[in-house]
Design an enzyme around this catalytic site. Sequence first.
Site, PDB file in Angstrom:
ATOM      1  N   ALA A  10      12.436 -20.654   2.565  1.00 20.99           N
ATOM      2  CA  ALA A  10      11.429 -19.608   2.829  1.00 20.99           C
ATOM      3  C   ALA A  10      11.883 -18.278   2.242  1.00 20.99           C
ATOM      4  CB  ALA A  10      11.192 -19.488   4.341  1.00 20.99           C
ATOM      5  N   GLY A  11      12.624 -18.353   1.151  1.00 22.06           N
ATOM      6  CA  GLY A  11      13.076 -17.136   0.462  1.00 22.06           C
ATOM      7  C   GLY A  11      11.979 -16.619  -0.450  1.00 22.06           C
ATOM      8  N   VAL A  13      10.977 -17.377  -3.608  1.00 22.13           N
ATOM      9  CA  VAL A  13      10.081 -18.329  -4.280  1.00 22.13           C
ATOM     10  C   VAL A  13       9.284 -19.117  -3.241  1.00 22.13           C
ATOM     11  CG1 VAL A  13       9.908 -20.319  -5.822  1.00 22.13           C
ATOM     12  CG2 VAL A  13      11.612 -18.554  -6.285  1.00 22.13           C
ATOM     13  N   ASN A  95      24.023 -25.853  -5.103  1.00 23.94           N
ATOM     14  CA  ASN A  95      22.639 -26.297  -4.922  1.00 23.94           C
ATOM     15  C   ASN A  95      22.502 -27.816  -4.895  1.00 23.94           C
ATOM     16  OD1 ASN A  95      21.776 -23.732  -4.598  1.00 23.94           O
ATOM     17  ND2 ASN A  95      20.878 -23.510  -6.635  1.00 23.94           N
ATOM     18  N   VAL A 118      12.123 -26.966  -7.535  1.00 25.98           N
ATOM     19  CA  VAL A 118      12.134 -25.645  -8.184  1.00 25.98           C
ATOM     20  C   VAL A 118      13.566 -25.096  -8.308  1.00 25.98           C
ATOM     21  CG1 VAL A 118      11.187 -23.291  -8.068  1.00 25.98           C
ATOM     22  CG2 VAL A 118       9.863 -25.187  -7.156  1.00 25.98           C
ATOM     23  N   THR A 119      14.436 -25.542  -7.423  1.00 25.41           N
ATOM     24  CA  THR A 119      15.802 -25.015  -7.370  1.00 25.41           C
ATOM     25  C   THR A 119      16.536 -25.239  -8.689  1.00 25.41           C
ATOM     26  OG1 THR A 119      15.817 -25.510  -5.005  1.00 25.41           O
ATOM     27  CG2 THR A 119      17.964 -25.158  -6.041  1.00 25.41           C
ATOM     28  N   ASN A 120      17.320 -24.243  -9.087  1.00 27.18           N
ATOM     29  CA  ASN A 120      18.104 -24.323 -10.330  1.00 27.18           C
ATOM     30  C   ASN A 120      19.535 -24.816 -10.098  1.00 27.18           C
ATOM     31  OD1 ASN A 120      16.540 -23.497 -12.622  1.00 27.18           O
ATOM     32  ND2 ASN A 120      16.286 -21.528 -11.601  1.00 27.18           N
ATOM     33  N   ARG A 151       5.710 -17.323 -19.637  1.00 33.28           N
ATOM     34  CA  ARG A 151       6.438 -16.163 -20.192  1.00 33.28           C
ATOM     35  C   ARG A 151       6.141 -16.019 -21.684  1.00 33.28           C
ATOM     36  NH1 ARG A 151      11.783 -17.430 -16.574  1.00 33.28           N
ATOM     37  NH2 ARG A 151      11.244 -16.016 -14.881  1.00 33.28           N
ATOM     38  N   HIS A 175      15.472 -26.354 -18.832  1.00 35.37           N
ATOM     39  CA  HIS A 175      15.154 -24.995 -18.374  1.00 35.37           C
ATOM     40  C   HIS A 175      16.430 -24.166 -18.504  1.00 35.37           C
ATOM     41  CE1 HIS A 175      13.085 -21.891 -16.264  1.00 35.37           C
ATOM     42  NE2 HIS A 175      13.778 -21.987 -15.154  1.00 35.37           N
TER      43      HIS A 175
HETATM   44  N1  APR Z   1      17.754 -25.937   3.858  1.00 40.57           N
HETATM   45  C1  APR Z   1      16.694 -25.098   3.872  1.00 40.57           C
HETATM   46  N2  APR Z   1      16.726 -23.879   3.296  1.00 40.57           N
HETATM   47  C2  APR Z   1      17.852 -23.484   2.717  1.00 40.57           C
HETATM   48  C3  APR Z   1      19.005 -24.310   2.652  1.00 40.57           C
HETATM   49  C4  APR Z   1      18.920 -25.586   3.276  1.00 40.57           C
HETATM   50  N3  APR Z   1      19.941 -26.445   3.278  1.00 40.57           N
HETATM   51  N4  APR Z   1      19.982 -23.638   1.997  1.00 40.57           N
HETATM   52  C5  APR Z   1      19.465 -22.451   1.646  1.00 40.57           C
HETATM   53  N5  APR Z   1      18.182 -22.348   2.075  1.00 40.57           N
HETATM   54  C6  APR Z   1      17.247 -21.233   1.942  1.00 40.57           C
HETATM   55  C7  APR Z   1      17.908 -19.872   2.148  1.00 40.57           C
HETATM   56  O1  APR Z   1      18.127 -19.613   3.522  1.00 40.57           O
HETATM   57  C8  APR Z   1      16.899 -18.926   1.506  1.00 40.57           C
HETATM   58  O2  APR Z   1      15.973 -18.427   2.451  1.00 40.57           O
HETATM   59  O3  APR Z   1      16.717 -21.146   0.628  1.00 40.57           O
HETATM   60  C9  APR Z   1      16.170 -19.833   0.493  1.00 40.57           C
HETATM   61  C10 APR Z   1      16.357 -19.387  -0.945  1.00 40.57           C
HETATM   62  O4  APR Z   1      15.702 -18.181  -1.097  1.00 40.57           O
HETATM   63  P1  APR Z   1      16.193 -16.987  -2.034  1.00 40.57           P
HETATM   64  O5  APR Z   1      17.633 -16.741  -1.808  1.00 40.57           O
HETATM   65  O6  APR Z   1      15.223 -15.872  -1.863  1.00 40.57           O
HETATM   66  O7  APR Z   1      16.080 -17.622  -3.501  1.00 40.57           O
HETATM   67  P2  APR Z   1      14.735 -17.772  -4.373  1.00 40.57           P
HETATM   68  O8  APR Z   1      14.569 -16.585  -5.237  1.00 40.57           O
HETATM   69  O9  APR Z   1      13.623 -18.198  -3.501  1.00 40.57           O
HETATM   70  O10 APR Z   1      15.166 -18.960  -5.356  1.00 40.57           O
HETATM   71  C11 APR Z   1      15.336 -20.274  -4.848  1.00 40.57           C
HETATM   72  O11 APR Z   1      14.590 -21.311  -6.874  1.00 40.57           O
HETATM   73  O12 APR Z   1      14.032 -20.338  -8.890  1.00 40.57           O
HETATM   74  C12 APR Z   1      15.019 -21.008  -8.184  1.00 40.57           C
HETATM   75  O13 APR Z   1      17.109 -20.222  -9.160  1.00 40.57           O
HETATM   76  C13 APR Z   1      16.276 -20.172  -8.024  1.00 40.57           C
HETATM   77  O14 APR Z   1      17.663 -21.921  -7.175  1.00 40.57           O
HETATM   78  C14 APR Z   1      16.901 -20.792  -6.816  1.00 40.57           C
HETATM   79  C15 APR Z   1      15.684 -21.231  -5.973  1.00 40.57           C
END
Ligand code: APR
Length: 313
Positions: A10-11, A13, A95, A118-120, A151, A175
Site C-alpha cells: 500500500a505504498g 505504487v 524483493n 510490478v516490484t523491481n 515514457r 525493464h
Molecule cells: N508484504 C506486504 N507489503 C510489503 C511487504 C510484504 N512482505 N514488504 C514491504 N511491503 C510494503 C511496504 O510496507 C510499503 O508500504 O510495500 C510497500 C512499498 O511501497 P513504497 O516503498 O512506497 O514503494 P513503491 O514506490 O510503491 O514501489 C514498490 O514497485 O515500481 C516498483 O521499484 C518499485 O519495487 C518497487 C515497488
Amino acid sequence: MRKKISVIGAGNVGATVAQRIFDRGYADVALVDIIEGLPQGKALDMLESGPVLGSDATVVGSNGYEVTANSDIVVITSGIARKPGMSRDDLLFTNMKIIGDVTRKVVEQSPNCILIVVTNPLDAMAQHAYQVSGFPRERVIGMAGVLDTARFRTFIAQELKVSVEDVHAYVLGGHGDQMVPLTGYTNVAGTPLSQLLPADKLNALVQRTRDGGIEIVNLLKTGSAFYAPSAAVAAMVEAVLLDKKQILPCCVMLKGEYNVRDLFVGVPVKLGAKGAEEVIQLVLSPEEYMELRKSVEAVRELVGKMHEKAKTG
Ligand code: APR
C-alpha cells in the site's frame, strides 16, 4: 457481482493503483500491507471519496490476506523501491524474499487469479512469482512495457508537439538499461518516426526512455515513480477485466518466441479475460534483434543470480 482486484503493498505504487481502480467503480479493491494501519487508513480514505466520484465499489485495507480471497486479479507492488545511486538490480535479494512470501499467501487465497507483478527488478520478480505460484504462464504478467512505452510516447509527443494519442510505439526487452525501444515500429498517426526526427534526436529520446526511471528517482530522492506506473497497471487490469484483447507490451514467460526460452522478457502480448492470451511476434530488424539479445542476456544473468541465491539461501 463486481470483480475483485487485490493490491499487495500500500505504498506509492500500490495505493495509487488501488485508487485508479476504485475511481473507475467497476471492481472492488482489497489493499494489503505489512505496516499496521497503513492499508486500512488509505482504503477508508479512498472509500470516503466514493460519494464525490460516484464510485459504488468497495475498498478494504488489511494486514492479512483473507480480504483478498477469490480475487480475479492480484497486483503485487510490495517491496523496496530505489533510492538515488541504486539500480533496479540492487533490489534483487530483498524483493525476491518479499515476492516469494507474498505470492504464496496470495495463491492460497486466490488460486485462480491473474497475477500482475510490478516490484523491481521486474523481469526477475515476475519469473520468481511464476515459479512460486505454479500458475500457467498466461496468468503471471509483469508490468514494465506499458510504462516504458508511455515514457517514450511522452517524450516523442513533447518533441513533435503532437497528441500523445497519435504516437504509437513499442518498447521491448527487460525493464532495465538495455530495454529496446522499437524505433522501426514507432509512428505518429502512421508516419514513421524516422521521417519526422533526425537520428541524433531520436537516439536522445531513446536514451531518455532508458533512463526514464532513474530521472524520476533522482528528482524525488526518497523513492521511485508511481503515477505513470500505476496508470500502466490500471490499463492492464482494464484490458483483462473488459476482455479487451488489447495488445500491450508486457513481461511474460517466453517459450521459444523471439528465440527466448524459459525467461520472462517484455514483448507485445494480447491481454484478455484469460490473461496473457497470446504473444505477438513482431519482425525485428537485425539491429533490434541484437539489442533484444543483449537485453535478454542481462535478464538471464539476473535470474541466474536469483536461482543461485535460492539454492544457497
Ligand atoms: N508484504 C506486504 N507489503 C510489503 C511487504 C510484504 N512482505 N514488504 C514491504 N511491503 C510494503 C511496504 O510496507 C510499503 O508500504 O510495500 C510497500 C512499498 O511501497 P513504497 O516503498 O512506497 O514503494 P513503491 O514506490 O510503491 O514501489 C514498490 O514497485 O515500481 C516498483 O521499484 C518499485 O519495487 C518497487 C515497488
